[in-house]
Design an enzyme around this catalytic site. Structure first.
Site, PDB file in Angstrom:
ATOM      1  N   ASN A  52      53.345   2.722 -17.218  1.00  0.00           N
ATOM      2  CA  ASN A  52      54.357   1.900 -17.676  1.00  0.00           C
ATOM      3  C   ASN A  52      55.143   1.027 -16.894  1.00  0.00           C
ATOM      4  O   ASN A  52      55.243   1.461 -15.655  1.00  0.00           O
ATOM      5  CB  ASN A  52      55.423   2.870 -18.579  1.00  0.00           C
ATOM      6  CG  ASN A  52      55.803   3.990 -17.983  1.00  0.00           C
ATOM      7  OD1 ASN A  52      55.315   4.535 -16.885  1.00  0.00           O
ATOM      8  ND2 ASN A  52      57.297   4.265 -18.058  1.00  0.00           N
ATOM      9  N   GLU A  54      58.688  -0.888 -16.629  1.00  0.00           N
ATOM     10  CA  GLU A  54      59.876  -1.218 -17.178  1.00  0.00           C
ATOM     11  C   GLU A  54      60.523  -2.428 -16.550  1.00  0.00           C
ATOM     12  O   GLU A  54      60.085  -3.323 -15.636  1.00  0.00           O
ATOM     13  CB  GLU A  54      60.947   0.142 -17.045  1.00  0.00           C
ATOM     14  CG  GLU A  54      60.330   1.336 -17.711  1.00  0.00           C
ATOM     15  CD  GLU A  54      61.231   2.460 -17.890  1.00  0.00           C
ATOM     16  OE1 GLU A  54      62.284   2.277 -16.692  1.00  0.00           O
ATOM     17  OE2 GLU A  54      60.912   3.307 -18.451  1.00  0.00           O
ATOM     18  N   CYS A  63      54.187  -0.346 -22.266  1.00  0.00           N
ATOM     19  CA  CYS A  63      53.778   1.086 -22.233  1.00  0.00           C
ATOM     20  C   CYS A  63      52.414   1.249 -21.285  1.00  0.00           C
ATOM     21  O   CYS A  63      51.764   0.210 -21.108  1.00  0.00           O
ATOM     22  CB  CYS A  63      53.710   1.758 -23.701  1.00  0.00           C
ATOM     23  SG  CYS A  63      55.094   1.785 -24.648  1.00  0.00           S
ATOM     24  N   GLU A  65      49.880   2.707 -22.095  1.00  0.00           N
ATOM     25  CA  GLU A  65      48.478   2.648 -22.949  1.00  0.00           C
ATOM     26  C   GLU A  65      48.274   1.236 -23.067  1.00  0.00           C
ATOM     27  O   GLU A  65      47.070   0.833 -23.155  1.00  0.00           O
ATOM     28  CB  GLU A  65      48.865   3.327 -24.339  1.00  0.00           C
ATOM     29  CG  GLU A  65      49.109   4.894 -24.244  1.00  0.00           C
ATOM     30  CD  GLU A  65      50.726   5.192 -24.132  1.00  0.00           C
ATOM     31  OE1 GLU A  65      51.293   4.428 -23.460  1.00  0.00           O
ATOM     32  OE2 GLU A  65      50.900   6.091 -24.746  1.00  0.00           O
ATOM     33  N   CYS A  94      53.409   6.167 -28.389  1.00  0.00           N
ATOM     34  CA  CYS A  94      54.475   5.617 -29.289  1.00  0.00           C
ATOM     35  C   CYS A  94      53.550   4.800 -30.776  1.00  0.00           C
ATOM     36  O   CYS A  94      52.375   4.632 -30.634  1.00  0.00           O
ATOM     37  CB  CYS A  94      55.114   4.659 -28.963  1.00  0.00           C
ATOM     38  SG  CYS A  94      54.630   2.980 -28.250  1.00  0.00           S
ATOM     39  N   CYS A  97      51.624   1.496 -29.492  1.00  0.00           N
ATOM     40  CA  CYS A  97      50.433   1.566 -28.865  1.00  0.00           C
ATOM     41  C   CYS A  97      49.476   2.383 -29.681  1.00  0.00           C
ATOM     42  O   CYS A  97      48.302   2.033 -29.772  1.00  0.00           O
ATOM     43  CB  CYS A  97      50.857   2.574 -27.560  1.00  0.00           C
ATOM     44  SG  CYS A  97      51.558   2.025 -26.340  1.00  0.00           S
TER      45      CYS A  97
HETATM   46  N1  THU Z   1      56.063   4.907 -22.982  1.00  0.00           N
HETATM   47  C1  THU Z   1      55.001   4.740 -22.535  1.00  0.00           C
HETATM   48  O1  THU Z   1      54.519   4.254 -21.492  1.00  0.00           O
HETATM   49  N2  THU Z   1      54.075   5.322 -23.562  1.00  0.00           N
HETATM   50  C2  THU Z   1      54.428   5.506 -24.753  1.00  0.00           C
HETATM   51  O2  THU Z   1      53.664   5.816 -25.718  1.00  0.00           O
HETATM   52  C3  THU Z   1      55.792   5.918 -25.045  1.00  0.00           C
HETATM   53  C4  THU Z   1      56.887   5.413 -23.905  1.00  0.00           C
HETATM   54  C5  THU Z   1      57.159   4.334 -21.727  1.00  0.00           C
HETATM   55  C6  THU Z   1      58.051   3.361 -22.111  1.00  0.00           C
HETATM   56  C7  THU Z   1      59.026   3.684 -21.055  1.00  0.00           C
HETATM   57  O3  THU Z   1      59.015   3.238 -19.823  1.00  0.00           O
HETATM   58  C8  THU Z   1      59.316   5.102 -20.838  1.00  0.00           C
HETATM   59  O4  THU Z   1      57.981   5.640 -21.466  1.00  0.00           O
HETATM   60  C9  THU Z   1      60.373   5.866 -21.751  1.00  0.00           C
HETATM   61  O5  THU Z   1      60.504   5.622 -23.079  1.00  0.00           O
END
Ligand code: THU
Length: 138
Positions: A52, A54, A63, A65, A94, A97
């Site tokens: 991920n 940010e 994300c 994925e 999520c 994704c």
């Molecule tokens: N996140 C992912 O990388 N994958 C997911 O399927 C859900 C959330 C990340 C996004 C963000 O940087 C952190 O997790 C918290 O939401």
């Protein structure tokens, strides 16, 4: 848990597990401190990884994925055979994704890795994660 497609060998699953845990450590998550790593087994048998990323403008976060999928697509691959996702609590992908994952395979194994123990906590399938998903018949 049903595997309608061929389940990857234990050796490949182990490679996916280790790759997801390793790339998780590269995650850029200074806002949530929630690190996620994803490793994909693509159609050719090659592995692609993502973490991920940010952003100060939170909604721009991508994300793990979807970043792994982008790496797979950029390499010219179009098929996901399996995916492993590593994070604290072995969270599952999520909704956004899941829909993007569904673009590149009808059904395949989704391995959820508990980043604290390093172990596989759950083995699901895409069909279990996103039944009745949106499809556009061209
Ligand atoms: N996140 C992912 O990388 N994958 C997911 O399927 C859900 C959330 C990340 C996004 C963000 O940087 C952190 O997790 C918290 O939401």
């Amino acid at each position: 848990m049903e595997f309608p497609l061929v389940k990857p060998s234990p050796t490949i699953i182990e490679e996916l597990r280790q790759a997801a845990l390793a790339v998780r450590r590269q995650a850029y998550a200074p806002y949530s401190n929630f690190l996620v790593g994803a490793a994909i087994l693509a159609g050719s048998g090659k592995l692609f990884v993502g973490c991920n990323v940010e952003n100060a403008s939170y909604g721009l976060t991508i994300c793990a994925e979807r970043n792994a999928i982008a790496a797979m697509i950029a390499a010219g691959e179009r098929k996901i055979q399996a995916i492993a996702v590593a994070c604290h609590g072995a969270g599952s992908p999520c909704g956004a994704c899941r829909q993007v994952m569904a673009e590149f395979g009808e059904d395949y194994g989704v391995f959820l890795i508990d980043a604290d123990s390093g172990e596989i906590a759950a083995e699901l399938t895409l069909e279990e994660l996103l039944p009745h998903r949106f499809r556009w018949e061209r």
